[in-house]
Design an enzyme around this catalytic site. Structure first.
Site, PDB file in Angstrom:
ATOM      1  N   ASP A  87      78.992  65.271  48.517  1.00 33.53           N
ATOM      2  CA  ASP A  87      80.019  64.914  49.499  1.00 33.53           C
ATOM      3  C   ASP A  87      81.100  64.020  48.897  1.00 33.53           C
ATOM      4  O   ASP A  87      80.811  63.035  48.215  1.00 33.53           O
ATOM      5  CB  ASP A  87      79.384  64.181  50.689  1.00 33.53           C
TER       6      ASP A  87
ATOM      7  N   ASP B 176      75.038  74.515  56.098  1.00 28.71           N
ATOM      8  CA  ASP B 176      74.567  73.457  55.216  1.00 28.71           C
ATOM      9  C   ASP B 176      73.189  73.806  54.640  1.00 28.71           C
ATOM     10  O   ASP B 176      72.616  74.864  54.950  1.00 28.71           O
ATOM     11  CB  ASP B 176      74.527  72.144  56.027  1.00 28.71           C
TER      12      ASP B 176
HETATM   13  C1  GLA Z   1      76.158  67.383  54.414  1.00 25.29           C
HETATM   14  C2  GLA Z   1      77.456  68.087  54.093  1.00 25.29           C
HETATM   15  C3  GLA Z   1      78.598  67.342  54.733  1.00 25.29           C
HETATM   16  C4  GLA Z   1      78.385  67.233  56.240  1.00 25.29           C
HETATM   17  C5  GLA Z   1      77.040  66.582  56.520  1.00 25.29           C
HETATM   18  C6  GLA Z   1      76.685  66.625  57.991  1.00 25.29           C
HETATM   19  O1  GLA Z   1      76.084  66.129  53.792  1.00 25.29           O
HETATM   20  O2  GLA Z   1      77.654  68.184  52.711  1.00 25.29           O
HETATM   21  O3  GLA Z   1      79.849  67.977  54.457  1.00 25.29           O
HETATM   22  O4  GLA Z   1      78.430  68.542  56.784  1.00 25.29           O
HETATM   23  O5  GLA Z   1      75.990  67.223  55.803  1.00 25.29           O
HETATM   24  O6  GLA Z   1      75.441  66.095  58.253  1.00 25.29           O
END
Ligand code: GLA
Length: 391
Positions: free
Chosen positions: A212, A157
């Protein structure tokens, strides 16, 4: 302001023009043999967030094996954020002792014992998005730890990384994974912020292109529209990632979930289920286990399909060429009322007449056609077809 090119970009450009330059070697992870087709599996985040544990992961692996998902191609069981709580005095990442009392190595062994692969999550910055320890400054050590635990897939990430350069950091992780000596699928997750479609094919096996996903129709369409702009960057070993699946999480209608799954397959997207596999109902099963749609996603030609026709932005035709010369076609109706959508064989690039038509959700052949395919498509839905030379 014109930004100076990244060091990696300069090196790659130099390597392209002078392959024998010292330090130049084929940089593409395509050569690592991993992810020749889009990765498939399950990830904890969409349904469980931080509520992860070894119990959940074991039960999910059991469910993947027992439900037929493993046989259908779902392979990776990935724990997302929140498994880690600290680093020990040697700097090694420590799993939450209450939620993972047996440790990550034992859990990876369990998942492998079910004939599946094991994935984990970290962050290229100082902390993960949920404030757990990140891998910045520990890239080599964390890669060695993951390799020693038996990790097969790592999602990396981009939180707490504002001051960092994405190409530099992700390349550092790439090199660390290579040096650790275990084949590990590398999933880059910086949400498209640093235009990964330009550099990530040489660094990772898949890269997020969007923010997301949410369990709602507008989010599916948003991610479709963004991810589809970068189709040229995708191919065997390196894929655009419009984020994990929401199928079965309850926020969409079944027409919408069928459309979500179909469009991800047309885009050769990774198919990472994001629901509770321990409670698979028949409707969810019928979507996630549709082998005819999965075959489109996993087609060996590895081409990301694109939008080839639209009317008023609401009625669209998406097309993905397949290795056998046929075409996967999604007739998409983004509007709130049923509508007829059609496309000519000519626009599909099919010369042979007549063409055979297979309906991939009805699991039935339709009459062969000589001019065009057409269908009445439900609101917020698709009709998904495979169209090709008649046998
Ligand atoms: C980010 C990523 C998600 C998930 C969260 C976890 O938002 O884009 O897919 O992995 O972090 O905290």
């Amino acid at each position: 302001m014109i930004r100076p090119p990244h060091a990696l970009t300069v090196l790659l450009a130099a390597c392209t023009t002078a392959l024998l330059l010292p330090g130049c070697r084929p940089p593409s992870p395509s050569g690592d043999g991993l992810a020749r087709t889009p990765p498939m599996g399950w990830n904890s985040w969409n349904h469980f967030g931080c509520d992860v544990s070894e119990q959940l992961i074991k039960e999910t692996a059991d469910a993947m094996a027992a439900s037929g998902m493993r046989e259908a191609g779902y392979e990776h069981v990935v724990i997302d954020d929140c498994w880690q709580v600290a680093r020990d005095s040697d700097g090694t990442l420590v799993a939450d002792p209450e939620r993972f009392p047996s440790g990550i190595k034992a859990l990876a062994d369990y998942v492998h014992g079910q004939g599946l692969k094991f994935g984990i999550y970290t962050d290229a910055g100082l902390k993960t998005c949920q404030g757990r320890p990140g891998s910045y400054g520990y890239e080599a050590q964390d890669a060695r730890t993951f390799a020693a635990w038996g990790v097969d897939y790592v999602k990396v990430d981009w939180c707490y990384a504002d001051t960092l350069d994405a190409v530099t950091q992700y390349t550092r992780v790439r090199e660390a994974l290579r040096a650790a000596g275990r084949p590990i699928v590398f999933s880059i997750c910086e949400w498209g912020q640093n235009h990964p479609w330009h550099w990530a094919p040489e660094v990772g096996n898949l890269w997020r292109t969007t923010t997301d996903i949410e369990d709602k129709w507008t989010s599916v369409l948003d991610n479709l529209d963004i991810n589809s702009q970068y189709a040229d960057a995708a191919g065997p070993g390196h894929w655009n990632d419009p984020d994990m699946l929401e199928v079965g999480n309850g926020g969409m209608s079944w027409d919408e979930y069928r459309a979500h799954f179909s469009l991800w397959a047309i885009m050769a997207a990774p198919l990472m289920a994001g629901n509770d596999l321990r409670r698979l109902d028949d409707s969810t099963r019928a979507v996630l286990l549709n082998r005819e749609v999965i075959a489109v996603d996993q087609d060996s030609l590895g081409v990301q399909g694109t939008l080839i026709w639209q009317q008023g932005g609401a009625l669209q035709v998406w097309m993905k060429p397949l290795a056998d010369g046929s075409r996967a076609v999604a007739l998409l109706n983004r509007s709130a009322a049923p509508a007829e959508v059609g496309v000519t064989l000519k626009r599909l690039g099919l010369l042979a007449r007549p063409a055979a038509v297979r309906d991939l959700w009805a699991h039935a052949d339709r009459p062969a056609v000589s001019d065009r395919v057409r269908a009445t498509v439900p609101a917020h839905g698709v009709v998904m077809l495979r169209v090709g030379p008649a046998q």
